[in-house]
Design a protein around this motif. Structure first.
Motif, mmCIF file in Angstrom:
data_model
loop_
_atom_site.group_PDB
_atom_site.id
_atom_site.type_symbol
_atom_site.label_atom_id
_atom_site.label_comp_id
_atom_site.label_asym_id
_atom_site.label_seq_id
_atom_site.Cartn_x
_atom_site.Cartn_y
_atom_site.Cartn_z
ATOM 1 N N TRP A 1 0.808 -1.215 0.000
ATOM 2 C CA TRP A 1 0.000 0.000 0.000
ATOM 3 C C TRP A 1 0.843 1.267 0.000
ATOM 4 O O TRP A 1 0.398 2.303 -0.525
ATOM 5 N N ARG A 2 2.061 1.216 0.546
ATOM 6 C CA ARG A 2 2.888 2.426 0.576
ATOM 7 C C ARG A 2 3.276 2.887 -0.827
ATOM 8 O O ARG A 2 3.599 4.062 -1.018
ATOM 9 N N GLU A 3 3.282 1.966 -1.786
ATOM 10 C CA GLU A 3 3.653 2.318 -3.156
ATOM 11 C C GLU A 3 2.475 2.183 -4.122
ATOM 12 O O GLU A 3 2.657 2.165 -5.323
ATOM 13 N N SER A 4 1.286 2.134 -3.554
ATOM 14 C CA SER A 4 0.083 2.024 -4.381
ATOM 15 C C SER A 4 -0.246 3.357 -5.041
ATOM 16 O O SER A 4 -0.060 4.431 -4.458
ATOM 17 N N GLY B 1 -0.395 6.781 -0.226
ATOM 18 C CA GLY B 1 0.966 6.288 -0.349
ATOM 19 C C GLY B 1 1.882 7.310 -1.012
ATOM 20 O O GLY B 1 1.535 8.474 -1.182
ATOM 21 N N GLY B 2 3.074 6.848 -1.398
ATOM 22 C CA GLY B 2 4.042 7.728 -2.038
ATOM 23 C C GLY B 2 4.975 8.397 -1.047
ATOM 24 O O GLY B 2 4.666 8.519 0.146
ATOM 25 N N LEU B 3 6.113 8.831 -1.557
ATOM 26 C CA LEU B 3 7.139 9.401 -0.677
ATOM 27 C C LEU B 3 6.778 10.785 -0.154
ATOM 28 O O LEU B 3 7.250 11.178 0.908
ATOM 29 N N LEU B 4 5.956 11.537 -0.881
ATOM 30 C CA LEU B 4 5.595 12.870 -0.395
ATOM 31 C C LEU B 4 4.954 12.786 0.983
ATOM 32 O O LEU B 4 5.282 13.565 1.887
ATOM 33 N N TYR B 5 4.058 11.830 1.173
ATOM 34 C CA TYR B 5 3.373 11.697 2.461
ATOM 35 C C TYR B 5 4.116 10.782 3.425
ATOM 36 O O TYR B 5 3.809 10.770 4.612
ATOM 37 N N ASP B 6 5.095 10.036 2.936
ATOM 38 C CA ASP B 6 5.864 9.142 3.802
ATOM 39 C C ASP B 6 7.090 9.884 4.339
ATOM 40 O O ASP B 6 7.043 10.491 5.420
ATOM 41 N N LEU B 7 8.169 9.872 3.588
ATOM 42 C CA LEU B 7 9.371 10.585 4.039
ATOM 43 C C LEU B 7 9.154 12.098 4.047
ATOM 44 O O LEU B 7 9.742 12.814 4.863
ATOM 45 N N GLY B 8 8.306 12.585 3.143
ATOM 46 C CA GLY B 8 8.025 14.016 3.129
ATOM 47 C C GLY B 8 7.422 14.517 4.425
ATOM 48 O O GLY B 8 7.670 15.650 4.846
ATOM 49 N N GLU C 1 8.487 19.450 -6.958
ATOM 50 C CA GLU C 1 8.607 18.579 -8.128
ATOM 51 C C GLU C 1 8.468 17.155 -7.615
ATOM 52 O O GLU C 1 9.203 16.742 -6.714
ATOM 53 N N SER C 2 7.532 16.405 -8.158
ATOM 54 C CA SER C 2 7.256 15.060 -7.670
ATOM 55 C C SER C 2 7.031 14.149 -8.870
ATOM 56 O O SER C 2 6.123 14.392 -9.662
ATOM 57 N N VAL C 3 7.875 13.113 -9.013
ATOM 58 C CA VAL C 3 7.822 12.289 -10.212
ATOM 59 C C VAL C 3 7.865 10.807 -9.845
ATOM 60 O O VAL C 3 8.222 10.423 -8.732
ATOM 61 N N VAL C 4 7.488 9.992 -10.828
ATOM 62 C CA VAL C 4 7.597 8.535 -10.733
ATOM 63 C C VAL C 4 8.726 8.110 -11.655
ATOM 64 O O VAL C 4 8.635 8.267 -12.871
ATOM 65 N N ARG C 5 9.801 7.575 -11.088
ATOM 66 C CA ARG C 5 10.994 7.258 -11.869
ATOM 67 C C ARG C 5 11.112 5.770 -12.205
ATOM 68 O O ARG C 5 11.575 5.413 -13.274
ATOM 69 N N ASP D 1 4.630 8.591 -6.468
ATOM 70 C CA ASP D 1 5.880 9.357 -6.464
ATOM 71 C C ASP D 1 6.978 8.642 -5.692
ATOM 72 O O ASP D 1 6.786 8.163 -4.581
ATOM 73 N N ASP D 2 8.166 8.583 -6.311
ATOM 74 C CA ASP D 2 9.327 7.993 -5.657
ATOM 75 C C ASP D 2 10.535 8.909 -5.683
ATOM 76 O O ASP D 2 11.628 8.522 -5.275
ATOM 77 N N ASP D 3 10.346 10.142 -6.162
ATOM 78 C CA ASP D 3 11.435 11.119 -6.194
ATOM 79 C C ASP D 3 10.810 12.508 -6.111
ATOM 80 O O ASP D 3 10.189 12.972 -7.075
#
Length: 355
Positions: free
Chosen positions: A168-171, A178-185, A205-209, A216-218
């Motif tokens: 779910w964290r990468e859903s 999910g996504g890094l903005l709400y996790d590590l951000g 800037e939020s992208v999927v790499r 978002d992972d970056d």
């Protein structure tokens, strides 16, 4: 702290529940881990093995049916469940700790804060990175005025995980939050607010790499604080060469610190708080100086203060028993969510957002 320990129910026994919350609760004087909620058979056995006296139940409903036997509920389940479970706990008359992010929106966080205030109940958000060793060290340097007037704060929470792990964290489903903005951000934004106060403008800037990644992972955020400080914040799973955890530039000097706080790694390895907890070796200390890179010997080494995740639950116990201050309020978490929501709009529209 004396008297009968406060009985704690823990909802969720994944990464957050098993690695962070359960060990820290068990290590805190005045708290006792009473009940763990998980429907996963392996995690149920893991909980019993780690805490033989704990009661393990399969659903939150089973926990709330015993609300009269509990003093505090900790919500460490998937993000999308935070608000409904926290609301149910508050309506049952229980004090509540919620893992970050407390909610998907600032409005939901403020609704929970209003409910807690209306019922006269304690509600706190687990922002453990306020007790990272590097963050505590930086706060000390700023309190001393060691850098002069701070002009720019750079904070990186970077990892190299070229293959998505799934879950779910990468859903990509927005309902999962999910996504890094709400996790590590959530961590880097919270730290910036603690250090430098309110924000007036957000650019992101939020992208999927990664191939196969859904969210978002970056992510990069540029914050303008009301006091003029600029915060440049990075959260990434796609960084092949990691930058400094902190680079803080001021009118008199700068501070550069590499490496992550060791507490998460220690907890993952099954270590528990005790003597020497949260310390790191001298070669990992940051440096303060001006005019030269720390990598070529510039500046002076600054001893890193020990990290102290146990301080969060010690403060929770003190707040519930002695009326001490809430270590992280829902209002503070809502202010961070204001920024995360603005960052999402900024990244989508390609423009800065004023707050």
């Amino acid at each position: 702290m004396t008297g009968t320990p406060l009985r704690v129910g823990l909802v969720g026994y994944g990464l957050a529940g098993s690695v962070f919350h359960a060990p820290l609760i068990a290590a805190t004087e005045g708290l006792v881990l009473d009940t763990v909620v998980t429907s996963n058979p392996e995690r149920r056995e893991q909980a019993r093995a780690g805490f033989p006296d704990v009661r393990v139940v399969g659903t939150p409903d089973e926990l709330f049916a015993r609300s009269a036997d509990l003093d505090l509920v900790v919500i460490a389940s998937p993000n999308k469940t935070h608000v409904p479970l926290a609301r149910t706990a508050l309506e049952a008359g229980l004090a509540v700790v919620v893992d970050k992010p407390v909610a998907g929106t600032a409005a939901e966080a403020r609704e929970l804060a209003d409910l807690a205030e209306k019922r006269g109940l304690f509600l706190s958000v687990f922002q453990n990175r306020r007790w990272d060793n590097d963050f505590l060290t930086l706060r000390g340097l700023l309190a001393e005025g060691a850098l002069g007037d701070v002009w720019r704060f750079e904070s990186r929470f970077e990892r190299w995980r070229p293959q998505p792990k799934g879950g779910w964290r990468e859903s990509g489903d927005p309902a999962e939050i999910g996504g890094l903005l709400y996790d590590l951000g959530s961590h880097v934004v919270d730290q910036a607010l603690v250090l430098f106060g309110p924000v007036t403008q957000v650019y992101a800037e939020s992208v999927v790499r990664r191939a196969g990644a859904e969210t978002d992972d970056d992510t990069f955020l540029a914050l303008t604080h009301a006091n003029g400080v600029r915060s440049h914040l990075y959260a990434s799973a796609t960084t092949a060469q990691l930058g400094p955890r902190f680079r803080v530039l001021g009118s008199e000097a700068g501070f550069v610190k590499y490496g992550l706080d060791p507490q998460e790694a220690a907890l993952r390895e099954g270590e528990r708080p005790g003597p020497g907890w949260g310390t790191e070796s001298e070669e990992l200390w940051g440096r303060v100086g001006s005019g030269e890179s720390p990598l070529t010997g510039g500046g002076r080494p600054v001893r890193t203060l020990p990290g102290d995740y146990p301080a969060y639950y010690a403060a929770v116990a003190k707040a519930l028993t002695d009326g001490g201050p809430n270590p992280v309020t829902a209002a503070e978490a809502a202010a961070a969510l204001d920024i995360l929501e603005a960052a999402r709009r900024s990244a989508r529209d390609g423009m800065a957002v004023s707050l």
